[in-house]
Scaffold this motif. Structure first.
Motif, PDB file in Angstrom:
ATOM      1  N   LYS A   1       0.855  -1.177   0.000  1.00  0.00           N
ATOM      2  CA  LYS A   1       0.000   0.000   0.000  1.00  0.00           C
ATOM      3  C   LYS A   1       0.893   1.230   0.000  1.00  0.00           C
ATOM      4  O   LYS A   1       1.874   1.301   0.736  1.00  0.00           O
ATOM      5  N   LYS A   2       0.539   2.207  -0.821  1.00  0.00           N
ATOM      6  CA  LYS A   2       1.240   3.490  -0.858  1.00  0.00           C
ATOM      7  C   LYS A   2       0.191   4.581  -0.746  1.00  0.00           C
ATOM      8  O   LYS A   2      -0.735   4.642  -1.546  1.00  0.00           O
ATOM      9  N   VAL A   3       0.291   5.423   0.279  1.00  0.00           N
ATOM     10  CA  VAL A   3      -0.640   6.537   0.436  1.00  0.00           C
ATOM     11  C   VAL A   3      -0.180   7.652  -0.502  1.00  0.00           C
ATOM     12  O   VAL A   3       0.916   8.184  -0.353  1.00  0.00           O
TER      13      VAL A   3
ATOM     14  N   SER B   1      -2.135  10.477  -1.211  1.00  0.00           N
ATOM     15  CA  SER B   1      -2.638  11.762  -0.751  1.00  0.00           C
ATOM     16  C   SER B   1      -3.352  11.564   0.572  1.00  0.00           C
ATOM     17  O   SER B   1      -3.903  10.502   0.839  1.00  0.00           O
ATOM     18  N   GLU B   2      -3.336  12.610   1.386  1.00  0.00           N
ATOM     19  CA  GLU B   2      -3.992  12.528   2.678  1.00  0.00           C
ATOM     20  C   GLU B   2      -4.528  13.909   3.020  1.00  0.00           C
ATOM     21  O   GLU B   2      -3.877  14.912   2.745  1.00  0.00           O
TER      22      GLU B   2
ATOM     23  N   ASP C   1     -13.784  12.484  -0.639  1.00  0.00           N
ATOM     24  CA  ASP C   1     -13.122  11.229  -0.284  1.00  0.00           C
ATOM     25  C   ASP C   1     -13.207  10.317  -1.504  1.00  0.00           C
ATOM     26  O   ASP C   1     -14.123   9.497  -1.617  1.00  0.00           O
ATOM     27  N   ASN C   2     -12.276  10.560  -2.432  1.00  0.00           N
ATOM     28  CA  ASN C   2     -12.286   9.866  -3.721  1.00  0.00           C
ATOM     29  C   ASN C   2     -13.624  10.077  -4.408  1.00  0.00           C
ATOM     30  O   ASN C   2     -14.024  11.200  -4.622  1.00  0.00           O
TER      31      ASN C   2
END
Length: 170
Positions: free
Chosen positions: A4-6, A8-9, A123-124
């Protein structure tokens, strides 16, 4: 193997300003500074009290979340009973390079439970979400300047005073 790679937050920071004993923020001084800014229609003037608040926020955010912030602009707002803000966004879409990364709202003098900040986010594919955060005396809310927000109507019989500070992330 799954990873898993975040990418954006969206982070929202809020809390109470807890200064050391005998170093409390003089909110009456900030209230007077905001009144003077509006009365004389001038830029918000630097003061030792404002600097104490600003330093507290920047130092604590840096220590706890490793966010190094540099000031962009600051001003104060006054909300009379039943007044609210229009929808606000502190980023300039046509000048992103010179826009702030974060906006901070600090409750200088606010009647208890008289207002909240509504922050809008996506949120997406779940668009048009919002989060309501109460703003009270000596509390702050900080969030990305790309988010639209507004202050709810002041439901008290007194004026509410809010300090806004924008920051650039370095």
């Amino acid at each position: 193997r799954m990873q898993k790679k975040v990418l954006s937050e969206i982070s929202l920071y809020n809390g109470t300003v807890k200064m050391p004993k005998d170093w409390e923020i003089d909110r009456e001084k900030l209230t007077k500074d905001i009144l003077a800014q509006h009365l004389f229609q001038e830029d918000f003037k630097f003061s030792k009290t404002w600097d104490m608040l600003n330093t507290y926020i920047k130092d604590h955010i840096n220590l706890k979340y490793n966010l190094r912030l540099v000031n962009k602009k600051t001003w104060g707002n006054i909300y009379k009973p039943n007044n609210s803000s229009s929808p606000l966004k502190e980023i300039d879409e046509v000048d992103l390079k010179n826009s702030p990364d974060f906006v901070l709202l600090y409750g200088v003098k606010i009647q208890k439970d008289s207002c909240f900040v509504k922050v809008f986010y996506d949120d997406n594919r779940r668009k048009g979400r919002s989060w309501d955060i109460p703003l009270n005396d000596n509390t702050f809310i900080m969030f990305p300047s790309t988010l639209m927000y507004y202050l709810s109507p002041n439901i008290s019989k007194e004026m509410n005073f809010i300090q806004t500070i924008t920051y650039e992330f370095i």
